[in-house]
Design a protein around this motif. Structure first.
Motif, PDB file in Angstrom:
ATOM      1  N   LEU A  55      77.431  15.787  68.195  1.00 53.33           N
ATOM      2  CA  LEU A  55      76.501  17.089  69.341  1.00 53.33           C
ATOM      3  C   LEU A  55      77.119  17.441  70.024  1.00 53.33           C
ATOM      4  O   LEU A  55      76.166  18.473  70.535  1.00 53.33           O
ATOM      5  N   SER A  56      77.662  17.024  71.117  1.00 53.68           N
ATOM      6  CA  SER A  56      77.824  17.831  72.399  1.00 53.68           C
ATOM      7  C   SER A  56      78.422  18.976  71.497  1.00 53.68           C
ATOM      8  O   SER A  56      78.666  20.045  72.211  1.00 53.68           O
ATOM      9  N   ALA A  57      79.948  18.580  70.536  1.00 55.02           N
ATOM     10  CA  ALA A  57      80.301  20.022  69.931  1.00 55.02           C
ATOM     11  C   ALA A  57      79.535  21.166  69.683  1.00 55.02           C
ATOM     12  O   ALA A  57      79.400  22.439  69.546  1.00 55.02           O
ATOM     13  N   ALA A  58      78.346  20.322  69.087  1.00 55.29           N
ATOM     14  CA  ALA A  58      77.210  21.327  67.774  1.00 55.29           C
ATOM     15  C   ALA A  58      76.613  21.951  69.091  1.00 55.29           C
ATOM     16  O   ALA A  58      76.466  23.304  69.139  1.00 55.29           O
ATOM     17  N   PHE A  59      75.336  21.488  70.034  1.00 52.98           N
ATOM     18  CA  PHE A  59      75.341  22.059  71.005  1.00 52.98           C
ATOM     19  C   PHE A  59      76.406  23.042  72.373  1.00 52.98           C
ATOM     20  O   PHE A  59      75.438  24.486  71.657  1.00 52.98           O
ATOM     21  N   GLY A  60      76.849  22.488  71.456  1.00 52.79           N
ATOM     22  CA  GLY A  60      77.970  23.989  73.066  1.00 52.79           C
ATOM     23  C   GLY A  60      77.894  25.222  72.006  1.00 52.79           C
ATOM     24  O   GLY A  60      77.477  26.016  72.712  1.00 52.79           O
ATOM     25  N   LEU A  62      76.781  26.268  69.639  1.00 57.58           N
ATOM     26  CA  LEU A  62      75.763  27.300  68.967  1.00 57.58           C
ATOM     27  C   LEU A  62      74.871  27.869  69.909  1.00 57.58           C
ATOM     28  O   LEU A  62      74.416  29.244  69.927  1.00 57.58           O
ATOM     29  N   VAL A  63      75.406  26.741  71.481  1.00 60.08           N
ATOM     30  CA  VAL A  63      74.763  27.980  72.326  1.00 60.08           C
ATOM     31  C   VAL A  63      75.960  29.131  72.294  1.00 60.08           C
ATOM     32  O   VAL A  63      75.978  30.274  73.467  1.00 60.08           O
ATOM     33  N   MET A  64      77.002  28.307  72.664  1.00 56.56           N
ATOM     34  CA  MET A  64      78.056  29.506  72.064  1.00 56.56           C
ATOM     35  C   MET A  64      78.014  30.935  71.577  1.00 56.56           C
ATOM     36  O   MET A  64      78.064  31.988  72.032  1.00 56.56           O
ATOM     37  N   GLY A  65      77.632  30.289  70.379  1.00 59.11           N
ATOM     38  CA  GLY A  65      77.560  31.622  69.401  1.00 59.11           C
ATOM     39  C   GLY A  65      75.877  32.284  69.581  1.00 59.11           C
ATOM     40  O   GLY A  65      75.587  33.336  69.528  1.00 59.11           O
ATOM     41  N   VAL A  66      74.837  32.295  70.258  1.00 61.12           N
ATOM     42  CA  VAL A  66      73.603  32.171  70.085  1.00 61.12           C
ATOM     43  C   VAL A  66      73.582  32.639  71.338  1.00 61.12           C
ATOM     44  O   VAL A  66      72.785  34.242  71.366  1.00 61.12           O
ATOM     45  N   TYR A  67      73.541  32.441  72.366  1.00 63.06           N
ATOM     46  CA  TYR A  67      73.509  33.124  73.604  1.00 63.06           C
ATOM     47  C   TYR A  67      74.230  34.198  73.891  1.00 63.06           C
ATOM     48  O   TYR A  67      74.623  35.081  74.840  1.00 63.06           O
ATOM     49  N   ALA A  68      75.738  33.239  73.840  1.00 56.92           N
ATOM     50  CA  ALA A  68      76.965  34.344  74.696  1.00 56.92           C
ATOM     51  C   ALA A  68      77.194  35.524  73.476  1.00 56.92           C
ATOM     52  O   ALA A  68      78.111  36.102  73.420  1.00 56.92           O
ATOM     53  N   LYS A  69      77.271  34.883  72.354  1.00 62.46           N
ATOM     54  CA  LYS A  69      77.565  35.771  71.079  1.00 62.46           C
ATOM     55  C   LYS A  69      78.912  36.311  71.169  1.00 62.46           C
ATOM     56  O   LYS A  69      79.701  36.616  70.990  1.00 62.46           O
ATOM     57  N   ARG A 316      84.874  37.985  65.284  1.00 62.22           N
ATOM     58  CA  ARG A 316      84.989  38.223  66.745  1.00 62.22           C
ATOM     59  C   ARG A 316      83.866  37.955  66.730  1.00 62.22           C
ATOM     60  O   ARG A 316      83.475  39.361  67.945  1.00 62.22           O
ATOM     61  N   THR A 317      82.635  37.230  66.344  1.00 61.42           N
ATOM     62  CA  THR A 317      81.145  37.359  67.065  1.00 61.42           C
ATOM     63  C   THR A 317      80.123  35.940  67.055  1.00 61.42           C
ATOM     64  O   THR A 317      81.106  35.010  66.605  1.00 61.42           O
ATOM     65  N   GLY A 318      78.979  36.167  68.192  1.00 64.55           N
ATOM     66  CA  GLY A 318      78.978  34.388  67.611  1.00 64.55           C
ATOM     67  C   GLY A 318      78.852  33.898  66.401  1.00 64.55           C
ATOM     68  O   GLY A 318      78.502  32.609  66.160  1.00 64.55           O
ATOM     69  N   ALA A 319      78.511  34.654  65.840  1.00 61.76           N
ATOM     70  CA  ALA A 319      78.722  34.460  63.812  1.00 61.76           C
ATOM     71  C   ALA A 319      79.316  32.594  63.664  1.00 61.76           C
ATOM     72  O   ALA A 319      79.027  32.196  63.047  1.00 61.76           O
ATOM     73  N   THR A 320      80.737  33.488  64.096  1.00 64.00           N
ATOM     74  CA  THR A 320      81.162  32.405  64.075  1.00 64.00           C
ATOM     75  C   THR A 320      81.259  31.289  64.430  1.00 64.00           C
ATOM     76  O   THR A 320      81.611  30.030  64.035  1.00 64.00           O
ATOM     77  N   ALA A 321      80.843  31.136  65.526  1.00 68.60           N
ATOM     78  CA  ALA A 321      80.800  29.854  66.111  1.00 68.60           C
ATOM     79  C   ALA A 321      78.750  29.313  65.645  1.00 68.60           C
ATOM     80  O   ALA A 321      79.659  27.918  65.969  1.00 68.60           O
ATOM     81  N   VAL A 322      77.838  29.715  64.855  1.00 71.05           N
ATOM     82  CA  VAL A 322      77.272  29.146  64.595  1.00 71.05           C
ATOM     83  C   VAL A 322      77.313  28.772  63.792  1.00 71.05           C
ATOM     84  O   VAL A 322      77.190  27.601  63.633  1.00 71.05           O
ATOM     85  N   VAL A 323      78.189  29.527  62.712  1.00 70.05           N
ATOM     86  CA  VAL A 323      79.152  28.027  61.615  1.00 70.05           C
ATOM     87  C   VAL A 323      79.402  27.031  61.835  1.00 70.05           C
ATOM     88  O   VAL A 323      79.410  26.392  60.872  1.00 70.05           O
ATOM     89  N   ALA A 325      78.684  25.414  64.723  1.00 69.90           N
ATOM     90  CA  ALA A 325      78.320  24.287  65.148  1.00 69.90           C
ATOM     91  C   ALA A 325      77.739  24.039  63.708  1.00 69.90           C
ATOM     92  O   ALA A 325      76.947  22.323  63.829  1.00 69.90           O
ATOM     93  N   LEU A 326      77.383  24.180  62.864  1.00 71.54           N
ATOM     94  CA  LEU A 326      76.178  23.625  61.274  1.00 71.54           C
ATOM     95  C   LEU A 326      77.184  23.328  61.314  1.00 71.54           C
ATOM     96  O   LEU A 326      76.653  22.237  60.634  1.00 71.54           O
ATOM     97  N   LEU A 327      78.710  23.099  61.039  1.00 70.30           N
ATOM     98  CA  LEU A 327      79.591  22.412  59.926  1.00 70.30           C
ATOM     99  C   LEU A 327      79.401  20.981  60.699  1.00 70.30           C
ATOM    100  O   LEU A 327      79.948  19.884  60.451  1.00 70.30           O
ATOM    101  N   PHE A 328      79.439  20.901  62.059  1.00 73.15           N
ATOM    102  CA  PHE A 328      79.616  19.991  63.317  1.00 73.15           C
ATOM    103  C   PHE A 328      78.175  19.022  63.113  1.00 73.15           C
ATOM    104  O   PHE A 328      78.706  17.929  62.207  1.00 73.15           O
ATOM    105  N   LEU A 329      77.165  19.855  62.637  1.00 67.95           N
ATOM    106  CA  LEU A 329      76.183  19.230  62.929  1.00 67.95           C
ATOM    107  C   LEU A 329      76.284  18.526  61.263  1.00 67.95           C
ATOM    108  O   LEU A 329      75.854  17.540  61.292  1.00 67.95           O
ATOM    109  N   ALA A 330      76.663  19.378  59.907  1.00 65.67           N
ATOM    110  CA  ALA A 330      77.014  18.761  58.953  1.00 65.67           C
ATOM    111  C   ALA A 330      77.720  17.463  58.738  1.00 65.67           C
ATOM    112  O   ALA A 330      77.492  16.895  57.615  1.00 65.67           O
TER     113      ALA A 330
END
Length: 433
Positions: A55-60, A62-69, A316-323, A325-330
């Motif tokens: 959960l910590s990895a997924a949260f952090g 996801l914030v990195m991907g969506v907010y910091a991009k 190169r973008t926050g989309a990588t981090a979002v992926v 984060a989703l894999l961590f949740l999975a």
């Protein structure tokens, strides 16, 4: 959505970002098992730690991907977790709840300094030579980790602390074959070379029976109840615990700066002055997660150097981090599948990443010893002390010293004096064995 992540500006696509996220996740999925195993030695329940880690990895992330991009994944730091367990809890005698409280306080301080722009000012004051040395040092650090995971390097004996591994072991032979295959793919310009190296090595390990197939695919996530909200902030505010807060703060501070700059350089995200644009955003993502992670029940988190694997795959973008984060949740439900990937397979990708990051050595000025000596200390101490923070602080101290005693003190940015003072404080309170 692709416009949100500015795919066109970075020359990337959804397919590339997804593959990059998968590569990063597979390389760092070991944290799901390793972090709880380490924390268990301090008394933290292992099953609950698995959920807290995820959960910590997924949260952090996801914030990195969506907010910091940014394509950087966040997870509990290796090294800092061992420091909390073996030094703070077992060595200094603090309860793990107090240690988590110290991490929360450090995270709160990170957040304040980031919001006021102090962390960015300090980061931008680091000379280019040191920034390049962070990339090289992290590359060498990764190489050592990867070689050990592959079985090619192992712990030695006093007087010879590192030794050649057993090259006749099936896992080591498979890893060497996987690395050579990965190297060939890199030479042929294959962007997914590192991910394919992991998949190939894992597949061969399963096929030859060297690694057992996962016992299952889906499992229910363990309850977080034994850890959630157990932090002791009042205990961390005592005079006796202040050195712990200071060390946690400095270690995470320098690790984060070095990792962000090193990863940014590899991704081509730095500007003409060697700075990461909008650096306060990934720093704030890092700061916020260090207030959330101890509440969930785990240790200091930050940008993971293994993110370099996804960057090499084209992320190169926050989309990588979002992926990621989703894999961590999975993985909360698919942990048996993800944790079946053998360490010698991820070691292949880590060593390959070291090969790529060490190329930054070419940017260093070997003729100017006021630049080269601090860079040298940064690089070698990161690897030889097995601690990114130690290497960085050594370089941050050596730089103003070398400039001052060679009549070039005017070349030292104001921020460097603060970083050097912080680094000296780190060594002053560090709990030596």
């Amino acid at each position: 959505m692709s416009r949100y992540f500015e795919f066109a500006r970075h020359g990337t696509t959804w397919r590339t970002e997804i593959m990059a996220g998968l590569a990063t996740f597979l390389t760092m999925a070991y944290i799901i098992v390793v972090n709880p195993a380490i924390l268990e030695a301090a008394g933290l329940p292992r099953d609950a730690s698995i959920t807290a880690t995820i959960l910590s990895a997924a949260f952090g992330t996801l914030v990195m991907g969506v907010y910091a991009k940014r394509p950087f994944a966040i997870a509990p730091y290796m090294g800092e977790n061992a420091f909390i367990v073996f030094t703070v809890v077992k060595g200094m005698g603090f309860p793990w709840q107090t240690a988590l409280g110290a991490i929360f306080l450090a995270g709160a301080l990170f957040t304040v300094l980031t919001l006021f722009g102090v962390r960015r000012w300090l980061a931008e004051g680091i000379p280019a030579s040191l920034k390049h040395s962070f990339t090289v040092g992290i590359g060498l650090f990764l190489t050592f980790i990867g070689l050990n995971a592959m079985g090619m390097v192992q712990l030695g004996v006093p007087g010879s602390p590192v030794a050649l591994g057993a090259l006749n072991k099936p896992t080591t032979l498979l890893a060497m074959a996987g690395f050579l295959a990965t190297a060939v793919l890199l030479a042929r310009g294959q962007k997914s070379a590192l991910l394919l190296g992991i998949v190939l090595t894992t597949g061969l390990s399963f096929a030859t029976g060297v690694t057992p197939l996962p016992a299952g695919v889906v499992s229910a996530p363990p309850s977080l109840a034994p850890l959630f909200g157990q932090i002791d902030i009042a205990g961390a505010l005592t005079l006796e615990a202040m050195p712990v807060v200071v060390i946690v703060f400095v270690m995470a501070f320098v690790d984060t700066i070095g990792t962000l700059i090193g990863l940014g350089a590899r991704a081509g995200l730095l500007d003409a002055n060697g700075n990461l644009p909008d650096m306060e955003k990934p720093m704030l993502a890092d700061a916020v997660v260090n207030m959330v992670a101890p509440v969930l029940g785990t240790t200091t988190c930050g940008a993971f150097v293994e993110s370099a694997v996804g960057i090499e795959a084209g992320g190169r973008t926050g989309a990588t981090a979002v992926v990621v984060a989703l894999l961590f949740l999975a993985s909360l439900a698919l942990a048996p599948l993800f944790t079946a990937i053998p360490s010698h397979a991820t070691g292949v990708a880590i060593v390959a990443m070291g090969v790529l990051m060490l190329s930054a050595m070419a940017t260093l000025d070997f003729a100017d010893f006021t630049e080269w000596v601090p860079a040298f200390l940064t690089i070698v101490l990161m690897a030889f002390t097995y601690n990114i923070g130690v290497g960085m602080t050594a370089g941050l101290i050596a730089y103003p010293v070398m400039k001052s005693f060679t009549g070039r003190v005017r070349e030292v940015p104001a921020a460097m004096w603060w970083l050097a003072a912080m680094s000296l404080l780190f060594y002053a309170v560090y709990p030596y064995h």
